[in-house]
Scaffold this motif. Structure first.
Motif, short mmCIF file in Angstrom:
data_model
loop_
_atom_site.label_atom_id
_atom_site.label_comp_id
_atom_site.label_asym_id
_atom_site.label_seq_id
_atom_site.Cartn_x
_atom_site.Cartn_y
_atom_site.Cartn_z
N CYS A 100 32.87 22.25 31.01
CA CYS A 100 33.81 22.71 31.96
C CYS A 100 34.82 23.41 31.40
O CYS A 100 35.18 24.52 31.69
CB CYS A 100 34.18 21.78 32.87
SG CYS A 100 33.08 21.07 34.18
N ILE A 104 36.09 27.80 31.25
CA ILE A 104 37.12 28.35 31.67
C ILE A 104 37.65 29.21 30.59
O ILE A 104 38.11 30.30 30.58
CB ILE A 104 38.31 27.38 31.95
CG1 ILE A 104 37.79 26.50 33.04
CG2 ILE A 104 39.78 27.85 32.24
CD1 ILE A 104 38.85 25.37 33.42
N PHE A 164 34.67 34.89 36.05
CA PHE A 164 35.54 33.80 36.79
C PHE A 164 34.48 32.91 37.31
O PHE A 164 34.76 31.89 37.54
CB PHE A 164 36.52 34.54 37.78
CG PHE A 164 36.95 33.45 38.62
CD1 PHE A 164 38.17 32.64 38.26
CD2 PHE A 164 36.92 33.32 40.02
CE1 PHE A 164 38.79 31.78 38.86
CE2 PHE A 164 37.55 32.30 40.66
CZ PHE A 164 38.46 31.79 40.19
N GLN A 165 33.37 33.44 37.97
CA GLN A 165 32.15 32.98 38.64
C GLN A 165 31.87 31.58 38.09
O GLN A 165 31.54 30.66 38.45
CB GLN A 165 31.23 33.71 39.33
CG GLN A 165 30.67 34.46 38.08
CD GLN A 165 29.52 33.42 37.46
OE1 GLN A 165 28.86 32.83 37.69
NE2 GLN A 165 29.04 33.99 35.99
N LEU A 168 34.44 28.74 37.86
CA LEU A 168 34.59 27.99 39.03
C LEU A 168 33.07 27.26 39.35
O LEU A 168 33.05 25.94 39.59
CB LEU A 168 34.74 29.13 40.15
CG LEU A 168 34.54 28.39 41.66
CD1 LEU A 168 35.74 27.53 41.87
CD2 LEU A 168 34.75 29.50 42.64
#
Length: 323
Positions: A100, A104, A164-165, A168
């Motif tokens: 995760c 980012i 960005f997808q 997220l």
């Protein structure tokens, strides 16, 4: 006549050992190994904290958060690997945390390159006479016939959205995996068609490839412009973290699930594979942390204005003049 039938140690089929069981069974070599690796992970985090202080004092406000996120990739993965080494039953959670965080970082590295040229407006202003080469990896490196894309606010938005997808959705799928795991329906070792892991992991892999593509496009476009700030070795370190934390770990874990990596009680084949992966990552992330510190510890002066030189040897493509 009774023939002796070799029996498998029951611990080779059980769950990974508890942290206290590992501590009690460490021999001299194990104590030295665990101590050295733990020292490396702790040192990596201390270096990162010191670098955060330097960035906070010396770096312009618009770049502070982005550079801190990118710098933290190796120390965070190394620290999570150290926790997974000491607590083998938590490996799934430590790996998910690392994944995760790196999701980012993929988005933040794209933002970093744009901020290094002065932000969105400066990026668009410098790109008025250029196009984007989209035939790059990991999606379209073999599709050389693809047309070049014009640089506009829309294309810049799509580049950001593509990365960005992943940041997220990776978090969303991680939370979903944990929820399914608590319900007993998510198991990384379950590769059957009815298992949830066989559906979630490939889909996350596709999202990863899609997210890496905009970063590669932006890097190919700006690598000459940003050569003075060592963007090529920075990109190499970012790619190395990706390969080691994702591809290397996946290969080792697949070998472990297939039984290629032998069982070594109290570790089953799968648990031993995870352990080897964690130990390798601690060493590798420690080295990357040292290299990254050298690359990002510099004066952050504005880049000089781009000179209008049609003969400049770059990967940018000049727009054809209107007739």
């Amino acid at each position: 006549m009774n023939e002796s039938i070799p029996t498998m140690d029951p611990r080779c089929k059980g769950k990974p050992p508890l942290a206290m069981d590992i501590i009690l069974q460490l021999d001299l070599f194990g104590i030295i190994l665990y101590s050295v690796l733990t020292f490396m992970a702790a040192t990596s985090m201390l270096i990162f904290i010191e670098e955060c202080v330097y960035i906070y004092k010396k770096v312009p406000a618009n770049k502070k958060s982005t550079i801190i996120w990118v710098n933290g990739a190796a120390p965070v993965i190394g620290t999570m690997s150290c926790l997974g080494m000491w607590v083998p039953r938590a490996t799934m959670f430590t790996d998910m945390t690392s994944a995760c965080y790196f999701a980012i970082v993929v988005f933040k590295f794209l933002i970093l390159m744009i901020e290094e040229v002065g932000g969105d407006e400066a990026f668009l202003r410098r790109a008025t006479k250029h196009k984007l080469k989209i035939s790059t990896g990991p999606c379209c490196c073999c599709c050389l016939c693809l047309p070049y894309a014009a640089i506009s606010r829309r294309s810049l938005f799509l580049l950001k959205l593509g990365s960005f997808q992943f940041a997220l959705l990776k978090v969303v799928f991680t939370v979903l995996s944990i929820v399914l795991w608590t319900n007993g329906t998510f198991d990384l070792a379950d590769l059957s068609i009815t298992g949830s892991a066989i559906w979630i992991n490939p889909f996350v892999g596709i999202l990863t490839i899609i997210a890496l593509w905009p970063v590669a496009i932006t890097f190919m476009h700006l690598r000459t412009t940003l050569r003075t700030i060592k963007i090529i070795p920075k990109y190499a370190m970012y790619q190395l973290v990706l390969i080691l934390s994702q591809l290397q770990s996946a290969i080792i874990n697949i070998l472990a699930l297939n039984g290629t990596i032998a069982c070594a009680p109290p570790f089953s084949s799968a648990a031993r594979g995870y352990m080897m992966s964690q130990q390798l990552l601690i060493l590798e992330m420690f080295i990357i942390t040292l290299v990254t510190r050298l690359l990002y510890r510099r004066l952050y002066d504005p880049l000089p204005e781009e000179e209008c030189d049609d003969n400049e040897n770059t990967k940018m493509v000049t727009l054809p003049k209107a007739v």
